[in-house]
Each structure stands twice: as structure tokens, then as C-alpha cells.
Motif scaffolding. Structure first.
Motif, short mmCIF file in Angstrom:
data_model
loop_
_atom_site.label_atom_id
_atom_site.label_comp_id
_atom_site.label_asym_id
_atom_site.label_seq_id
_atom_site.Cartn_x
_atom_site.Cartn_y
_atom_site.Cartn_z
N VAL A 24 -11.89 11.91 22.96
CA VAL A 24 -12.01 13.36 23.11
C VAL A 24 -10.72 13.89 23.75
O VAL A 24 -10.31 13.41 24.81
CB VAL A 24 -13.21 13.77 23.98
CG1 VAL A 24 -13.41 15.29 23.91
CG2 VAL A 24 -14.48 13.04 23.54
N SER A 79 -8.92 24.49 22.75
CA SER A 79 -10.14 23.86 22.25
C SER A 79 -10.19 22.40 22.66
O SER A 79 -9.19 21.84 23.10
CB SER A 79 -10.16 23.94 20.71
OG SER A 79 -9.04 23.26 20.18
N ARG A 132 -11.36 18.55 21.13
CA ARG A 132 -11.47 17.95 19.81
C ARG A 132 -11.88 16.49 19.97
O ARG A 132 -11.27 15.75 20.74
CB ARG A 132 -10.09 18.04 19.15
CG ARG A 132 -9.91 17.33 17.84
CD ARG A 132 -8.47 17.50 17.37
NE ARG A 132 -8.09 18.91 17.32
CZ ARG A 132 -8.25 19.68 16.24
NH1 ARG A 132 -8.73 19.18 15.13
NH2 ARG A 132 -7.90 20.94 16.28
N ALA A 133 -12.92 16.09 19.24
CA ALA A 133 -13.39 14.71 19.34
C ALA A 133 -13.27 14.03 17.99
O ALA A 133 -13.44 14.68 16.94
CB ALA A 133 -14.85 14.69 19.79
N SER A 147 -14.70 14.09 12.71
CA SER A 147 -14.07 14.81 13.83
C SER A 147 -14.81 16.12 14.05
O SER A 147 -15.51 16.61 13.16
CB SER A 147 -12.59 15.06 13.54
OG SER A 147 -12.46 16.09 12.59
N SER A 148 -14.64 16.67 15.22
CA SER A 148 -15.35 17.91 15.57
C SER A 148 -14.55 18.67 16.63
O SER A 148 -13.99 18.06 17.53
CB SER A 148 -16.75 17.56 16.09
OG SER A 148 -17.38 18.72 16.56
N VAL A 149 -14.52 19.96 16.46
CA VAL A 149 -13.72 20.79 17.38
C VAL A 149 -14.61 21.83 18.03
O VAL A 149 -15.46 22.43 17.38
CB VAL A 149 -12.60 21.53 16.61
CG1 VAL A 149 -11.82 22.45 17.55
CG2 VAL A 149 -11.67 20.54 15.94
N TYR A 150 -14.40 22.04 19.31
CA TYR A 150 -15.06 23.16 19.99
C TYR A 150 -13.99 24.09 20.55
O TYR A 150 -13.16 23.68 21.35
CB TYR A 150 -15.96 22.64 21.13
CG TYR A 150 -16.48 23.75 22.00
CD1 TYR A 150 -17.47 24.63 21.54
CD2 TYR A 150 -15.96 23.95 23.27
CE1 TYR A 150 -17.92 25.68 22.33
CE2 TYR A 150 -16.41 24.98 24.08
CZ TYR A 150 -17.40 25.85 23.60
OH TYR A 150 -17.84 26.89 24.39
N THR A 168 -17.61 21.23 25.31
CA THR A 168 -16.89 20.40 24.33
C THR A 168 -17.64 19.09 24.09
O THR A 168 -17.88 18.69 22.95
CB THR A 168 -15.46 20.11 24.83
OG1 THR A 168 -14.77 21.35 24.95
CG2 THR A 168 -14.71 19.21 23.84
N LYS A 180 -21.10 19.75 22.41
CA LYS A 180 -21.09 20.19 21.02
C LYS A 180 -20.47 19.13 20.10
O LYS A 180 -20.96 18.93 18.98
CB LYS A 180 -20.24 21.48 20.86
CG LYS A 180 -20.69 22.65 21.69
CD LYS A 180 -21.91 23.33 21.10
CE LYS A 180 -22.25 24.58 21.92
NZ LYS A 180 -23.61 25.04 21.73
N THR A 181 -19.39 18.51 20.54
CA THR A 181 -18.63 17.70 19.56
C THR A 181 -19.22 16.30 19.36
O THR A 181 -19.24 15.82 18.23
CB THR A 181 -17.16 17.56 19.97
OG1 THR A 181 -17.08 16.90 21.23
CG2 THR A 181 -16.46 18.91 20.04
N LEU A 190 -20.28 14.54 15.86
CA LEU A 190 -19.67 13.33 15.28
C LEU A 190 -20.75 12.40 14.73
O LEU A 190 -20.63 11.84 13.64
CB LEU A 190 -18.87 12.56 16.34
CG LEU A 190 -17.62 13.22 16.92
CD1 LEU A 190 -16.99 12.28 17.94
CD2 LEU A 190 -16.64 13.57 15.82
#
Lengths: 559, 559
Positions: free
Chosen positions: A10, A16, A18-19, A32-35, A68, A71-72, A76
């Protein structure tokens, strides 16, 4: 046992978090996932208040960091379909110095009602630039006392760093300083949230908080000389236990495991910094290779076996990047930010229309137009100090300069010139390293810019006269964090026993690299000679007009 | 005898010719008329041919001058209903140095078929910049021979002037040079058309053609040293009879009278130059008052009783502006042009949208935004050399500089800074005059800018620390010419016996003037000190980066 294993990295950025979820065997990104931080960078008003911040302030809301994670990480798992029990480790990295005051339990003071309205209770992020007087004081006292540490920071401690920000809190909000049981880096705060224990990392301690592997923190005498109230800051509000990179910090708490959907006890790596964690993610595990983390700014990071004192570096920290090496860091405080400023403030409507009709991004249009110019053809030269100069002048009060304008100067001429100016800034850093004994044979790049702007990369290769290799991952920091997550798990649990081992398996380069054109390099050497003259004239105090103008501006705005 | 009398002034500009009909008793404008030159400025192709001009060329078609007379004067009569017999005189002014080769009868060679296709047969206007090598040669030879005249031109003869252009014709088109019975200024050519006689004026002779009231033209030795074929240029192709301003040149020929609808014999004044003729039109008839003719560039003109050698002026000419005085001229080669460049190349789409939605001109929007800033607040400083520097450095190879940029810099900050930079340029000229013995107590302004931009005028007042009075007429050159027309007629015919008398009656100022704010002036003194440092550093050869970049640009473009 042959079940595929995964790790999570992470990366807590400026706007933001990002994971990424990667395969441990080869580093392949599976999801991948962004908050986007709800409050983003807070630089005008404190959220939900009419409280106006002074200029040069930049804060964040720590609630965004927890969001973050919340949510991320579940995203994932959902996207990848990977089972939580196959996630063998987590690593995190953070912008730095990004620091905050907390109470005994680690709750940030800004999340406690009675402190909330005081801007000093919030997270000061790396680009909070309002602690210059404090940095000046630290430098003055350190010089007077001939503190040895100063040389490791290029001769200047920065206003962006830990003790400048801490001293600003003490000076401007002594009640907040007093209420703070801890003053802590974001990277360490997140690890504390994940594992329930404070485990300060050697990277931020070394690069931002004057800690040294052999010498520890500066003495209480130094801090007393700064301000008597600061004498025991390390003992009272920090920790003398500093943990090396590549170690396991602890296991995920039950509460956090529930929040993010992972197993309790999942190994968590010691926290790290975005630029530094990217070094192994770009395959670098030995000297001679400088990584440029290229985005809004550039961090230059590399390792060497020896300690060489390089004037104007950000920091030289033993064990600060890779085990067994001195880690070197330098930087440019404005790069992508300058191009964004240009696009927002200086590109005429007709160019926007043209971009729209061609259905290309405005940067892309400017890149196209600028790429038809040959080196030296614009007749322009710039000093890339729109956001001050981090290396090698270490001076936030310097400002940008554009020279050579005529009535024929077009937006693409200026755009290309700004790119060239930032490349000259990097070249100046490279040359300063080499002049002081740190050899640099190759450049490596990661971050947003190498993906977006090929012209820029070619200009950097042409100006520096060096090949530039590009990290395969577009999320190098998050990948690096995931690599450290795999190292925190260790080989027995399906990970790795060292970051060098992890880098060999998990880190990759793109096939395409940027090779310098010799003719272009030679023309640019001529322009660089002019850049250097201006660099020294305006940057080394021969003409201090930039400071005079800034001080005038501040006085008038203060009226 | 109590019948109202009128005079006509015709101002031959760069893109058009403009005539006004004014009352002799009070200078009131009764009618005006403009003719846009059909061929405008010819800088790409010769009209009706595919013949391409080289860069830096700028020509006009003399047929457009005759058209101006033929279209505008009848229009004045028609619009005003004034009877031709009540028009007591005509005056004209011209851009300068605007010169052409003609045959014995005064027919421009470009109007003769066999010469027409040679670009050198056409009128070279003031901004024809292709004679730099010739100007360099003139300066070199003059310096070598220690010619006294050089000091009266600030130490440098310009590529824009008469002998640079003549020598270019000789060098590049010797057959045209040979075919030319006359080489003549536009102002004198028009007078020749009007009265049928050549009457060269002291203003263009002095400012552009090295003529001096006491010394005459340079000696044939000087011209021979330039080029043996040039030895007798004055005797062969010019005239040694130079007529002072304020005299009658002659009476309108029957042919011309028919063409324009006036009476044969109507008195015509000696020709003049747009900037210089504006001095009395702005009420100035004595020393201490500098007129700024403000448009795309600025001409600074004034008179003094004494000859003071001022380095970097354009010219000091006895009887060059007003009888009995030394006329001083200096200038800035880019002013309004720089703002136009900025608006075209640097103002983002959102500002254009805002201007459209507010239904204001984009300059007006920028002015509004820029006017909320206080002096020194932008933190920016510029050197106003986008089009080189005319005074006091006299160097076309200098270029523009903008310094102090940050990521917070907005278009209005830069816009205001560019205005300030041009004002500093004027201030530098004023100070150079005063340091060399020419006192300047008040400023006067005419031209397009004072009408359009009040912020600019206030900034000029604040920076120079002087009140600026504004000519009432928005057509100061044409009014000035009409005033000289009334003087050509003389008191007996209902006019005046001197331009001083005419100025007292016919010239007026606006009621509104711009007074310096003392506090602003004091802040600007601080900024000006920084401007001066940069001015000397980049302008006087300490760092010749601007020339290096220009030369690199030219080399690369030439490849």
C-alpha cells in the motif's frame, strides 16, 4: 504448499492511497485499487471550518489513511478472487516527511474535538513549507555547535523535515506540542494502526529525523540549544528503537484484520518511504545505478558501499534503502508540478481546442509540438525552481526563471524548455554526486512521467548522456512495499529472506529504454554550461534577487 | 474674416493612413478618415508576384500613400461639410526611417515595370530589420574614424536607419542603387507629391540620416570608407538642402489639388515624423517634459536647450523637434507588442471564457485581475526585452526574461509584471537622461495604450515617480501635423506664425492625469534596484547568455 502466494503493498501518496496485490513468485500485479483522499491536500481551509491556512501550509486528514486501507484492501480481494489466507504479507510506504502529533493511544490530535480547530493538530505533509524559520534555526545551531550530522544532509536540514515541523508546532502552538504524546511519521503511524505497536523505521528516522545507524539521534544538548523545551523531545515524544527496513514489524491486529478482510497476524513489514521502497522495485540492488522517481517532483535515490559526503544531497543514511549499503537521496522539488502549472496557467485556448479536436490530452499535444524542435532551437533557457531547489542548493526561497523570450516564442517552446530545465537540474545532481566520489553509470526511472512523456525521457537521456531504464511496474512504490511484505513473511511462509532475493524474482524492467543521442548531448552540453552559470549566479547568493522578491511578496501579503 | 478656418493633418502609419480636419482656433477635431493600406506591411511576398521575401524584411507600396490622400481628404470635406477654401494648410507625418529609391521625377522604382520584381525597388519601412550587417559596418567604420556624430546616436547607428538601408540596396541590388536618382524618406516623398518640389525635413535627416544642423552630413571620406561607390551618395542621391520643421514647404500643385479636392496653392508644411510631431500636439513646447508615444513600442521624445550626450539614446538632433531646441529621442522596441504576445500565447482558455461571459476584452479582464495586486506582491520581475532593447542598451540580440515564478504564479501576475517591466524600461531611460544632464520633471503620454489601460498608466506613474499627463487627442500625430499645417499657412492666412503659438491654442490635455502614489513608488524603488542589477548583468555583457542562445538558435535553424 504449491498454492500461489500473494503479498499486498500500500502506497500512501499525496492525493490518494494505492494498493496492489502481487504474486510473490514473480511480482505480477493481480489487482490494484486506489482511494482518492476525501480531503486531499488541505492548503486553504481546515475541513468543515472557515479556518484559513497561511500560505505554504499543506496538511492531510489521517482519517483518509484509514479509509485507504478500508476501501482498497477489500477491493483487491474482491477483484482478484484471492483468498485472504494466501496473502502472506503486507508492506506500506508513505510520502515523507509527513508527520503528526498524536495522544498516548496513537489517536491523531486533529481527530480529537478539542484540538481539531488548531491547524497544528493536523498531519503536516512533505510539502508543508511553512517551517523555514525553524529549519534556519536548526541549521544555525547545528553549524554553531559543529554538529557532525549536518554533512550527511548536504550541509542543510530542510524545512520539510521532522524537527523543523516539530519546532514549528512548539513555536506556534505550544499547547498542541504539549498535548502530543507522540510526534510520528505517517509511515510509522500506519504500521502502528496495522499491528498495534510502534515500530519506527530506519528510513524516515535517518532521512528526516537526524537519526544515524551508528550515532543515534542528536544529543539532548543540541535540542536544548534549539529550545530548552525541546531538550528531551526524542525521549518524550519519539522512540529510540529504530527498526531496519526488510524486517517484520508485527502481525495484523484482529480489529484491523476485520476492517480490511485479511487474517489476524498477517505479517506487516517495517514502514518505508515511497521513493526509497522503489529502488528494489526497479531491480536496483547494487551501486552505480541511480533511480529517478519521477512525478510531481523527482526523488533521486541510490546506494553505495562507502560514505561520500556530497554537498547538497537530501540525505545519506546507512541502512536507509538497502541492508548493507549507504542510501543516498537527492531531489528536485518541482518537475511534473511545473508542467501542470504551465498547462493550467499558460496554455492558450486555441491549443486546448486543437487537443480536443484531435482527441488528445493537452500534454500530449504539447509533447507532439515540442518534439519537432531540435536541442537549442527554442533559444530559451529556464531555471527549474518553480517550487524551490531541493538539490544541490537546498533552498526553498529560490524561484523559477525563463530567459530568451521573443515575440516569436510559442507555448511549445516554453513547454520544451521547462522539460529541459528539469533535466538540467537532474544533470547537476548527477554531476555533483560524481564530483564527490559516487559513480553513476546508469539511470533508472519509475513513476508517472516515464509512462506519460517519451519526449521528456529522451531529453533526460540526451542531456545526462546516460541510458535510462524504466521499471516495468507503473506502481513501483506499491510493488516495492509488496516485496517488503513478502520479505516480512520470510521464506518459510512462502516469501523471501531478503529484499535482494525478492528483487531478483519480483522486480522487472521494461524492454524499451532511452539511449542518449550523442549529437543532441553535445548541443545540450553548450546549453548546460549556460544553465550552470545562471544556477550559480542566482542559486549561490551572487545575486539574491529571488529571495529579495519573495521576502517583499511575503511582507506585502502579510500587511 | 471671422470665417472659421481649418487645417488638415495626415499621419502615414504602419498599416494605414489617417487624416483629420481640425479647427485652427482651438484644434477641435471636426472630422477624421482612415485608409487601410491595400498592401499593408509586405513581409512575405511581393504583391502580385510569387517572389518571397527573406526574414526580417518589411516593405510598403507607395501607391498606398497616394491612395491615402485620395481617399481620406475628400472624405474629410464630405463628412465635415467644410469648404475647401477654408482649409488654410496641410501637414503630414510619417513613420521613419521609411525610405525608397525613385527616379529623377520622383517615381518610386517599384512603380516602374522593369524594377518592380526586385524587392529593393520597394519602400523599406521602419521595421525592416534586414540591414543589420550594414549597420554593423557603419558603426565599425565610424568608430575606427572616431566620427563625432556617433555620440549623438547613443554610440550606435541602427539597422532601421537611412544609410543602413541604402547600403543594403547597394550591397544586394547594385543595379537598383544605380538606377535610383533619389533615395528619399517617405515624409519627404509625400511632400514632393503634394507640392512638386523636394523639401527634405530636418527631423528625418537628423534622426535617421546623420545630418547635423551645424555640421551637415558626414564627409564623403566617411562614405568612401564605408564603400567607394557610396562616396558621393549625399550629393548624387540626396540633397544638402534641409528644411527646418515649422516652415512652409510649398503650395499644393494643381494636379494634387484636383485629386484631393483642395485649392491649388494650399500651404503644405515641411514633413515630419509621427512621434516627433506629437510633441507640440501634447502641449509640450519647452524642456523638462518627456512625451511617451505609447503603442506596440514606446518612443520617448523631448527637447532641451543644451546638447547633452546621453549614452544609448536613439538620437539628439538640433532643430529635430521644435525650433530653437535640441530634440532628444529614445525608445523601447517592445511594449504593447509584448502584451499582445502574452495574450495570444500565454492566456489560458478559462480566462477567455470569463472575458466572454463578462463581455469584456481579454486585456480588460487581465487589467481588472492585475489591478488587485499591490506593487511587489507578485514576487515576479521581468526584463522587457522580448523585441530587443532600443534604449539605453541598443541591442537587438537581447531577449526577454521572467524571474520569480512559483507554482502559485497566475496569468494576471505575469501580465502585471510585464507592464511593470516596460515601465522599468522607461524609468531606466528617464534616469539615464537625468544622469547625463537632461532634466525630466513631467511625463506626457499619447498613443493607443493610455486610452486602453489605466492600470498601465498608474504603474508608469508609480514606478517613475512622476505625474503623467495625457494628450487630449487620440490622434496626436495627425493633430500635430494639422498644427504644422496651420503654421505653414501663417497668421496672415488665419493660422499661426510658430508651432509654440499653435500648440497654445490647438493642443490640449485630458483633465485626468496619473499621479504617483508615494508608497507604491517607494516599494517599486526596491524592485527597480533588482531590475537594474539584472539589466546590467544581462545587458552589458557580464553574462551574454541571451546572445549565446540566440546564436545557437540561428545556427540550428540555419542547418
Amino acid at each position: 504448499m504449491s498454492q500461489t502466494k500473494y503479498s499486498i503493498g500500500v502506497d500512501f501518496g499525496t492525493e490518494s492511497g494505492r494498493a496492489v496485490l502481487v504474486k510473490v513468485e514473480d511480482g505480477k500485479e493481480v489487482a490494484s485499487s486506489v482511494y482518492e483522499y476525501k480531503d486531499g491536500v488541505i492548503d486553504e481551509f481546515l475541513p468543515d471550518t472557515g479556518i484559513r491556512l497561511e500560505s505554504d501550509w499543506a496538511l492531510q486528514n489521517p482519517a483518509d489513511y484509514i479509509q485507504t486501507l478500508e476501501k482498497t484492501i477489500p477491493a483487491l480481494l474482491k477483484k482478484s478472487g484471492v483468498n485472504a489466507r494466501d496473502i502472506i504479507g503486507i508492506g506500506i510506504d508513505f510520502t515523507s516527511c509527513t508527520m503528526m502529533p498524536t495522544d498516548k493511544r496513537g489517536t491523531p490530535l486533529c481527530l480529537i474535538d478539542k484540538y481539531r480547530n488548531n491547524p497544528h493538530s493536523w498531519v503536516k505533509i512533505w510539502k508543508h513549507h511553512a517551517a523555514q524559520p525553524e529549519a534556519d534555526k536548526i541549521n544555525e545551531v547545528a553549524r554553531k555547535r559543529s554538529e557532525k550530522f549536518l554533512a550527511r544532509y548536504g550541509g542543510k536540514y530542510s524545512s520539510e523535515w521532522f524537527f523543523s515541523k516539530s519546532l514549528q508546532i512548539l513555536n506556534e502552538a505550544p499547547s498542541i506540542y504539549q498535548a502530543a504524546d507522540r510526534l510520528i511519521e505517517g509511515a510509522d503511524w500506519i504500521v502502528l494502526q496495522l499491528i498495534g505497536e510502534e515500530r519506527r523505521n530506519s528510513c524516515t528516522a535517518g532521512y528526516k529525523a537526524l537519526w544515524d545507524f551508528d550515532e543515534g539521534f542528536p544529543s539532548p544538548h543540541f535540542f536544548r540549544a534549539l529550545d530548552p523545551r525541546l531538550e528531551n523531545i526524542v525521549k518524550e515524544k519519539m522512540s529510540q528503537d529504530i527498526y531496519p527496513l526488510g524486517k517484520k514489524a508485527g502481525g495484523l491486529t484482529a480489529e484491523m484484520a476485520r476492517l480490511v478482510g485479511l487474517l489476524t497476524g498477517t505479517p506487516v513489514a517495517i514502514g518505508n518511504v515511497d521513493a526509497h521502497v522503489s529502488v528494489p522495485a526497479a531491480t536496483i540492488v547494487s551501486p552505480g545505478k541511480m533511480l529517478m522517481v519521477m512525478g510531481t517532483s523527482i526523488c533521486h535515490v541510490m546506494v553505495d558501499r562507502e560514505l561520500h559526503i556530497v554537498p547538497g544531497v537530501c540525505g545519506i543514511v546507512k541502512e536507509g534503502i538497502l541492508p548493507g549499503y549507504y542510501g543516498y537521496e537527492a531531489g528536485q522539488s518541482g518537475v511534473g508540478d511545473i508542467f501542470a502549472w504551465f498547462v493550467q496557467n499558460c496554455v492558450p485556448g486555441k491549443y486546448w481546442k486543437e487537443a480536443a479536436s484531435k482527441r488528445v490530452d493537452i500534454h500530449r499535444l504539447l509533447e507532439e509540438k515540442a518534439s519537432t524542435l531540435r536541442p537549442g532551437e527554442s533559444g530559451l533557457l529556464a531555471l527549474d525552481w518553480w517550487n524551490g531547489n531541493r538539490s544541490v542548493l537546498v533552498d526553498v526561497d529560490l524561484s523559477g526563471l525563463l530567459l530568451g523570450c521573443t515575440l516569436e516564442t510559442r507555448p511549445e517552446d516554453v513547454y520544451r524548455t521547462l522539460i529541459e530545465a528539469t533535466a538540467f537540474g537532474t544533470y547537476k545532481i548527477i554531476n555533483t554526486f560524481e564530483e564527490n566520489g559516487v559513480r553513476i553509470e546508469e539511470l533508472y526511472a519509475c513513476g508517472g512521467l516515464p509512462e506519460k512523456n517519451k519526449l521528456l525521457m529522451q531529453i533526460y537521456a540526451d542531456i545526462t548522456g546516460r541510458e535510462i531504464k524504466i521499471a516495468a511496474s507503473s506502481q513501483a512504490p506499491a510493488l516495492g512495499s509488496a516485496m517488503f511484505g513478502a520479505v516480512a513473511a520470510g521464506r518459510k511462509k512462502g516469501g523471501y529472506d531478503s529484499i535482494v532475493e525478492a528483487a531478483r524474482k519480483m522486480a522487472h524492467l521494461k524492454r524499451e529504454s532511452f539511449r542518449p543521442d550523442e549529437e543532441n548531448h553535445s548541443v545540450y552540453q553548450g546549453v548546460y554550461a549556460e544553465y550552470e552559470k545562471l544556477h550559480d549566479y542566482f542559486g549561490r547568493g551572487i545575486n539574491d534577487v529571488m529571495k529579495q522578491l519573495k521576502s517583499m511578496k511575503m511582507t506585502i501579503r502579510g500587511k
